[in-house]
Design a protein around this motif. Structure first.
Motif, PDB file in Angstrom:
ATOM      1  N   ASN A   1       0.802  -1.221   0.000  1.00  0.00           N
ATOM      2  CA  ASN A   1       0.000   0.000   0.000  1.00  0.00           C
ATOM      3  C   ASN A   1       0.834   1.270   0.000  1.00  0.00           C
ATOM      4  O   ASN A   1       0.413   2.302   0.527  1.00  0.00           O
ATOM      5  CB  ASN A   1      -0.951   0.004   1.210  1.00  0.00           C
ATOM      6  CG  ASN A   1      -2.213  -0.775   0.935  1.00  0.00           C
ATOM      7  OD1 ASN A   1      -2.265  -1.573  -0.001  1.00  0.00           O
ATOM      8  ND2 ASN A   1      -3.235  -0.569   1.739  1.00  0.00           N
ATOM      9  N   HIS A   2       1.996   1.204  -0.608  1.00  0.00           N
ATOM     10  CA  HIS A   2       2.801   2.417  -0.760  1.00  0.00           C
ATOM     11  C   HIS A   2       2.284   3.249  -1.917  1.00  0.00           C
ATOM     12  O   HIS A   2       2.054   4.454  -1.779  1.00  0.00           O
ATOM     13  CB  HIS A   2       4.264   2.033  -0.994  1.00  0.00           C
ATOM     14  CG  HIS A   2       5.164   3.210  -1.154  1.00  0.00           C
ATOM     15  ND1 HIS A   2       6.025   3.356  -2.220  1.00  0.00           N
ATOM     16  CD2 HIS A   2       5.351   4.304  -0.386  1.00  0.00           C
ATOM     17  CE1 HIS A   2       6.691   4.486  -2.100  1.00  0.00           C
ATOM     18  NE2 HIS A   2       6.303   5.079  -0.992  1.00  0.00           N
ATOM     19  N   ALA A   3       2.082   2.609  -3.063  1.00  0.00           N
ATOM     20  CA  ALA A   3       1.580   3.300  -4.250  1.00  0.00           C
ATOM     21  C   ALA A   3       0.338   2.580  -4.756  1.00  0.00           C
ATOM     22  O   ALA A   3       0.140   1.393  -4.499  1.00  0.00           O
ATOM     23  CB  ALA A   3       2.645   3.332  -5.340  1.00  0.00           C
ATOM     24  N   LEU A   4      -0.504   3.304  -5.479  1.00  0.00           N
ATOM     25  CA  LEU A   4      -1.762   2.725  -5.932  1.00  0.00           C
ATOM     26  C   LEU A   4      -1.554   1.491  -6.801  1.00  0.00           C
ATOM     27  O   LEU A   4      -2.326   0.535  -6.719  1.00  0.00           O
ATOM     28  CB  LEU A   4      -2.571   3.775  -6.694  1.00  0.00           C
ATOM     29  CG  LEU A   4      -3.254   4.834  -5.815  1.00  0.00           C
ATOM     30  CD1 LEU A   4      -3.789   5.964  -6.667  1.00  0.00           C
ATOM     31  CD2 LEU A   4      -4.371   4.211  -5.001  1.00  0.00           C
TER      32      LEU A   4
ATOM     33  N   THR B   1       0.616   5.909 -11.653  1.00  0.00           N
ATOM     34  CA  THR B   1      -0.622   5.320 -12.167  1.00  0.00           C
ATOM     35  C   THR B   1      -1.844   6.202 -11.942  1.00  0.00           C
ATOM     36  O   THR B   1      -2.901   5.926 -12.486  1.00  0.00           O
ATOM     37  CB  THR B   1      -0.888   3.961 -11.496  1.00  0.00           C
ATOM     38  OG1 THR B   1      -0.891   4.138 -10.074  1.00  0.00           O
ATOM     39  CG2 THR B   1       0.161   2.951 -11.890  1.00  0.00           C
ATOM     40  N   SER B   2      -1.730   7.250 -11.135  1.00  0.00           N
ATOM     41  CA  SER B   2      -2.901   8.063 -10.834  1.00  0.00           C
ATOM     42  C   SER B   2      -2.462   9.424 -10.311  1.00  0.00           C
ATOM     43  O   SER B   2      -1.420   9.548  -9.672  1.00  0.00           O
ATOM     44  CB  SER B   2      -3.761   7.359  -9.785  1.00  0.00           C
ATOM     45  OG  SER B   2      -4.804   8.197  -9.358  1.00  0.00           O
ATOM     46  N   ASP B   3      -3.277  10.436 -10.634  1.00  0.00           N
ATOM     47  CA  ASP B   3      -3.056  11.754 -10.036  1.00  0.00           C
ATOM     48  C   ASP B   3      -3.615  11.834  -8.624  1.00  0.00           C
ATOM     49  O   ASP B   3      -3.347  12.786  -7.893  1.00  0.00           O
ATOM     50  CB  ASP B   3      -3.725  12.832 -10.904  1.00  0.00           C
ATOM     51  CG  ASP B   3      -3.030  12.985 -12.250  1.00  0.00           C
ATOM     52  OD1 ASP B   3      -1.827  12.686 -12.319  1.00  0.00           O
ATOM     53  OD2 ASP B   3      -3.708  13.380 -13.217  1.00  0.00           O
ATOM     54  N   GLU B   4      -4.405  10.841  -8.240  1.00  0.00           N
ATOM     55  CA  GLU B   4      -4.928  10.770  -6.880  1.00  0.00           C
ATOM     56  C   GLU B   4      -3.776  10.533  -5.915  1.00  0.00           C
ATOM     57  O   GLU B   4      -2.837   9.800  -6.227  1.00  0.00           O
ATOM     58  CB  GLU B   4      -5.932   9.614  -6.805  1.00  0.00           C
ATOM     59  CG  GLU B   4      -6.698   9.530  -5.510  1.00  0.00           C
ATOM     60  CD  GLU B   4      -7.691   8.381  -5.528  1.00  0.00           C
ATOM     61  OE1 GLU B   4      -8.297   8.125  -4.488  1.00  0.00           O
ATOM     62  OE2 GLU B   4      -7.835   7.740  -6.587  1.00  0.00           O
ATOM     63  N   PRO B   5      -3.800  11.130  -4.727  1.00  0.00           N
ATOM     64  CA  PRO B   5      -2.681  10.942  -3.790  1.00  0.00           C
ATOM     65  C   PRO B   5      -2.474   9.474  -3.426  1.00  0.00           C
ATOM     66  O   PRO B   5      -3.423   8.726  -3.209  1.00  0.00           O
ATOM     67  CB  PRO B   5      -3.114  11.758  -2.572  1.00  0.00           C
ATOM     68  CG  PRO B   5      -4.103  12.743  -3.083  1.00  0.00           C
ATOM     69  CD  PRO B   5      -4.810  12.072  -4.221  1.00  0.00           C
ATOM     70  N   HIS B   6      -1.247   9.076  -3.395  1.00  0.00           N
ATOM     71  CA  HIS B   6      -0.872   7.730  -2.986  1.00  0.00           C
ATOM     72  C   HIS B   6      -0.571   7.751  -1.489  1.00  0.00           C
ATOM     73  O   HIS B   6      -0.072   8.745  -0.955  1.00  0.00           O
ATOM     74  CB  HIS B   6       0.375   7.267  -3.747  1.00  0.00           C
ATOM     75  CG  HIS B   6       0.207   7.242  -5.233  1.00  0.00           C
ATOM     76  ND1 HIS B   6       0.090   6.087  -5.957  1.00  0.00           N
ATOM     77  CD2 HIS B   6       0.147   8.252  -6.142  1.00  0.00           C
ATOM     78  CE1 HIS B   6      -0.036   6.362  -7.237  1.00  0.00           C
ATOM     79  NE2 HIS B   6      -0.010   7.680  -7.378  1.00  0.00           N
ATOM     80  N   LEU B   7      -0.824   6.640  -0.804  1.00  0.00           N
ATOM     81  CA  LEU B   7      -0.578   6.603   0.640  1.00  0.00           C
ATOM     82  C   LEU B   7       0.900   6.798   0.972  1.00  0.00           C
ATOM     83  O   LEU B   7       1.240   7.318   2.041  1.00  0.00           O
ATOM     84  CB  LEU B   7      -1.087   5.281   1.219  1.00  0.00           C
ATOM     85  CG  LEU B   7      -2.622   5.131   1.248  1.00  0.00           C
ATOM     86  CD1 LEU B   7      -3.011   3.733   1.714  1.00  0.00           C
ATOM     87  CD2 LEU B   7      -3.259   6.172   2.140  1.00  0.00           C
ATOM     88  N   GLY B   8       1.776   6.383   0.076  1.00  0.00           N
ATOM     89  CA  GLY B   8       3.202   6.596   0.297  1.00  0.00           C
ATOM     90  C   GLY B   8       3.588   8.063   0.319  1.00  0.00           C
ATOM     91  O   GLY B   8       4.659   8.414   0.831  1.00  0.00           O
TER      92      GLY B   8
END
Length: 452
Positions: free
Chosen positions: A85-88, A293-300
């Motif tokens: 769950n670091h990056a999408l 993979t996404s412009d949405e914020p990643h948890l990392g």
């Protein structure tokens, strides 16, 4: 529920999904012969018998218990895929599960909309909180109770931040008058409060410290790793806990909670929550091979840890789906543990060989073997610990206290030495409600043997 059946189903379902991409034989160098695996696995199972019986109410030492079967099933199902769950793109499904689970934690603690994520432990979660504290108030000190977990002083050393210990009152809570004296004497940027100390389960006076913040302008971080889930029964009821410290969490700047304690999760599953989502700016960093993979914020992008198990998020999400963090969900289990602690305190009042160190605020009790001197208290504590482990009747923990600590709580041993160990029990399992009479009788018998 039959965990074996659900584990079999998880393996079957995940294996079927994997085959949809085409059969892929494992590399021959990765294949372990069945006979060799059997021998190694049998050895592992034998070695695991050397573990204390954390699953049983006879164990009430450290803050340890096995995960709920629901959490184990959820963890296993996701672990077979091993998402990160670091990056999408490392955990597209489990990232969303983590966000939903963290939102549930934030709602439970009264800080909806908080910025947060899961961590490997409460230690890491507290590290992140104090890292943000340092960035907001560079050069300022961090103050915390002398009864706070040692991780805060150690983390401050790691971050290069001065740590100011504040004395505790006779109940093990931060002394607010002593804190105010330090606030006047030096620059303190953050005050760490504890909602459920590891040693005693004591609740620092959060509302009173909020009043000080209005005058002195510091941040408040609450370490609720041990006690956070008691927010579910913070109603001042006879089998509940004090409401005021938990209601005040909504006004604090950051909170840490450990689902791998009262949240029924496997290790490691901590969580950190920030009331102000703009603190994400302190985590900003570049990783050109990761966040694509996404412009949405990643948890990392809001975490100091990189690789993080998506399986932990799946386990917590499934647990909350079936045993929600509400008074009528997980709260029922917390209330059972609380009743067990109160019942043990009642039994200790009538015991000729044991007494409660102080009245419990949550589900942790410290117990003093009745003896005339500090050295004899220490000797009897050792005998009770070893005796209970030897015959399997009771598995307890110990904590070290001073003669002054005992005297302030009404115990009057002769101070032939300054420090002694006393017993400590953590009644995390709801089953302790029905076992506490048996557990008390076992400890009382061990204390009689130690005395005689």
């Amino acid at each position: 529920m039959d965990l074996r059946a659900w584990a079999d189903r998880a393996v079957a379902e995940i294996s079927a999904w994997q085959r949809e991409f085409g059969d892929a034989e494992p590399h021959p160098d990765a294949v372990v012969p069945e006979a060799r695996f059997t021998a190694g696995f049998d050895e592992l199972l034998g070695r695991l018998r050397e573990t204390y019986p954390f699953h049983h109410p006879r164990y009430f030492g450290q803050l340890i218990k096995p995960p709920h079967p629901v959490a184990a099933a959820g963890y296993l199902a996701a672990m077979l895929l091993n998402p990160n769950n670091h990056a999408l793109d490392g955990g597209p499904a489990t990232t969303e599960l983590e966000r939903e689970a963290v939102d549930s934690l934030a709602g439970m603690l009264g800080i909806p909309g908080a910025l947060g994520h899961l961590t490997g432990s409460g230690t890491v979660a507290n590290l992140e909180s104090l890292f943000v504290a340092r960035e907001i108030h560079p050069g300022a000190a961090v103050a915390g109770s002398a009864e706070a977990h040692y991780t805060h002083a150690r983390t401050c050393h790691l971050l290069g931040v001065p740590f100011v210990p504040i004395p505790a009152d006779p109940a093990g809570r931060m002394d607010v008058a002593a804190l105010e004296r330090q606030l006047r004497a030096r620059r303190i940027g953050t005050v760490v409060l504890t909602a459920g100390t590891t040693g005693l389960g004591a609740l620092d006076p959060v509302p009173e410290v909020l009043e000080l913040r209005r005058r002195h302008g510091f941040r408040i971080h609450v370490d609720a790793a041990c006690g956070g889930f008691f927010a579910l029964i913070a109603d001042d009821a006879p089998d509940g806990v004090a409401a005021a410290p938990f209601r005040a969490l909504a006004e604090c700047d950051s909170v840490v909670v450990d689902p791998h304690k009262h949240g029924l999760q496997p290790y490691g599953c901590g969580a950190v929550l920030f009331a102000d989502p703009s603190v994400r700016r302190f985590y900003r960093h570049e990783s050109p091979w990761t966040y694509f993979t996404s412009d949405e914020p990643h948890l990392g992008e809001i975490s100091l840890e990189c690789s993080r198990p998506g399986a932990a998020a799946a386990a917590l999400w499934l647990t909350f789906r079936l045993l929600p963090p509400t008074p009528d969900g997980l709260g029922r289990l917390l209330r059972a543990s609380r009743r067990a602690a109160l019942r043990w305190a009642e039994l200790l009042e009538r015991s000729p060989v044991l007494s409660a160190y102080q009245r419990p605020e949550l589900d942790v009790l410290a117990v003093v073997p009745e003896a005339g001197s500090m050295s004899e208290i220490d000797r009897r504590t050792e005998a009770i610990l070893r005796g209970g482990m030897a015959d399997g009747s009771a598995y307890l923990a110990a904590m070290e206290v001073t003669a002054g600590d005992l005297h302030r709580r009404g115990h009057r041993p002769r101070a032939d030495r300054d420090r002694a160990r006393i017993l400590r029990g953590a009644l995390l399992k709801p089953e302790h409600e029905h076992w506490i009479g048996t557990c008390h009788a076992a400890v009382e018998e061990l204390a009689r043997r130690a005395a005689g």
